[in-house]
Scaffold this active site. Structure first.
Site, PDB file in Angstrom:
ATOM      1  N   ASP A   1      12.144   5.437  -0.564  1.00  0.00           N
ATOM      2  CA  ASP A   1      11.640   5.279   0.759  1.00  0.00           C
ATOM      3  C   ASP A   1      12.467   4.605   1.672  1.00  0.00           C
ATOM      4  OD1 ASP A   1       9.727   5.177   2.938  1.00  0.00           O
ATOM      5  OD2 ASP A   1       8.094   4.632   1.696  1.00  0.00           O
TER       6      ASP A   1
ATOM      7  N   THR B   1      12.281   0.776   7.340  1.00  0.00           N
ATOM      8  CA  THR B   1      12.518  -0.513   7.754  1.00  0.00           C
ATOM      9  C   THR B   1      13.265  -1.247   6.433  1.00  0.00           C
ATOM     10  OG1 THR B   1      10.785  -0.800   9.166  1.00  0.00           O
ATOM     11  CG2 THR B   1      11.872  -2.657   8.696  1.00  0.00           C
TER      12      THR B   1
ATOM     13  N   ALA C   1       0.740  -1.102  -0.046  1.00  0.00           N
ATOM     14  CA  ALA C   1       0.080  -0.135   0.125  1.00  0.00           C
ATOM     15  C   ALA C   1       0.674   1.179  -0.171  1.00  0.00           C
ATOM     16  CB  ALA C   1      -0.961  -0.116   1.161  1.00  0.00           C
ATOM     17  N   ASP C   2       1.855   1.133   0.764  1.00  0.00           N
ATOM     18  CA  ASP C   2       2.842   2.279   0.755  1.00  0.00           C
ATOM     19  C   ASP C   2       3.351   2.674  -0.711  1.00  0.00           C
ATOM     20  OD1 ASP C   2       4.186  -0.071   0.573  1.00  0.00           O
ATOM     21  OD2 ASP C   2       5.854   0.771   2.230  1.00  0.00           O
TER      22      ASP C   2
END
Length: 260
Positions: free
Chosen positions: A130, A133, A109-110
């Site tokens: 991005d 993690t 989803a990100d």
């Protein structure tokens, strides 16, 4: 105003966004701590109340998650925090983006909302890096087509590996060192980890641009480590730490039928 929730493997980022690009408040809570719906409600209600946001001020909630178990617990909690609908973003929702990959149902989803944000905010071919993690590199066209990318170990992976696998090397803070060549063990580790991340990012972006055939693609760094890492990278042109939250807000507007 919209309540947006980005559930990552390590942290969950919660934000209140007004007009899709104005972040009025934001908080980070641990995803790894197991919580019941009641516990999430108590925690989030307290954070929102302290910042002056009541249920009547929040028109909807939008969730993007890579942790399905956390999503199931969060959803009934969010129903009680907003006076409108709760939307969950996944590859099956109708958004003005296209996932041009072999297995679109597996795209997180990100990455979907980052694609939407890049399409509507930048209007040009973009590589979104991005730094969370994991470190992900997303290739996004000006028209909002996600054409794939790269998933690499996250910023903290090197720190955790050295601290956990070596007997004498200490844990150090992830921060820019004063110089590359360290004079103490801690400084050597800090330099190796930090500039290892920076140079890996630049090297990967150059490979992506060359293979993708878009040498002038805009490179945007986002995620929690973006403000720390981005300014030291020669390929990063913009640092947008909250791009995913803006993407969730844009998704909420589209799913509510409001467009842009």
């Amino acid at each position: 105003m919209q309540l947006v929730v980005d559930v990552g493997n390590t942290e969950t980022v919660v934000g209140v966004v007004e007009d899709v690009s104005e972040l009025r408040g934001h908080w980070r809570i641990s995803t790894k701590v197991p919580r019941t719906s009641d516990e999430y409600g108590y925690l989030l209600r307290g954070l929102l109340r302290e910042a002056g946001f009541g249920r009547e001020t929040l028109t909807r909630a939008v969730v993007g998650s890579v942790v399905p178990a956390a999503t199931e617990v969060l959803r009934p909690t969010l129903d009680g925090l907003v006076h409108g609908p709760v939307f969950v973003v996944d590859p099956g929702v109708s958004l003005p983006v296209r996932l041009d990959v072999d297995e679109p149902r597996t795209v997180g989803a990100d990455r979907i909302v980052n694609t939407l944000a890049a399409r509507e905010l930048f209007h040009r071919d973009t590589v979104v890096v991005d730094l969370g993690t994991a470190t992900t590199y997303d290739c996004i066209t000006a028209e909002g087509v996600f054409e794939g990318g790269v998933i690499a170990p996250g910023v903290s992976a090197g720190l955790e590996w050295l601290a956990g696998r070596t007997a004498k090397l200490p844990a150090v803070e992830f921060a820019p060192p004063s110089r590359v060549v360290g004079k103490r063990t801690e400084a050597c580790i800090q330099s190796g980890i930090f500039y290892g991340v920076v140079d890996a990012l630049d090297g990967m972006v150059e490979r992506i641009r060359r293979e993708w055939g878009r040498a002038d693609a805009l490179v945007v760094a986002t995620g929690g480590y973006a403000p720390l890492v981005g300014p030291h990278c020669r390929t990063v042109e913009r640092v947008e730490p909250w791009l995913t939250l803006y993407g969730l807000a844009l998704a909420g507007r589209h799913l509510a039928g409001e467009g842009r």
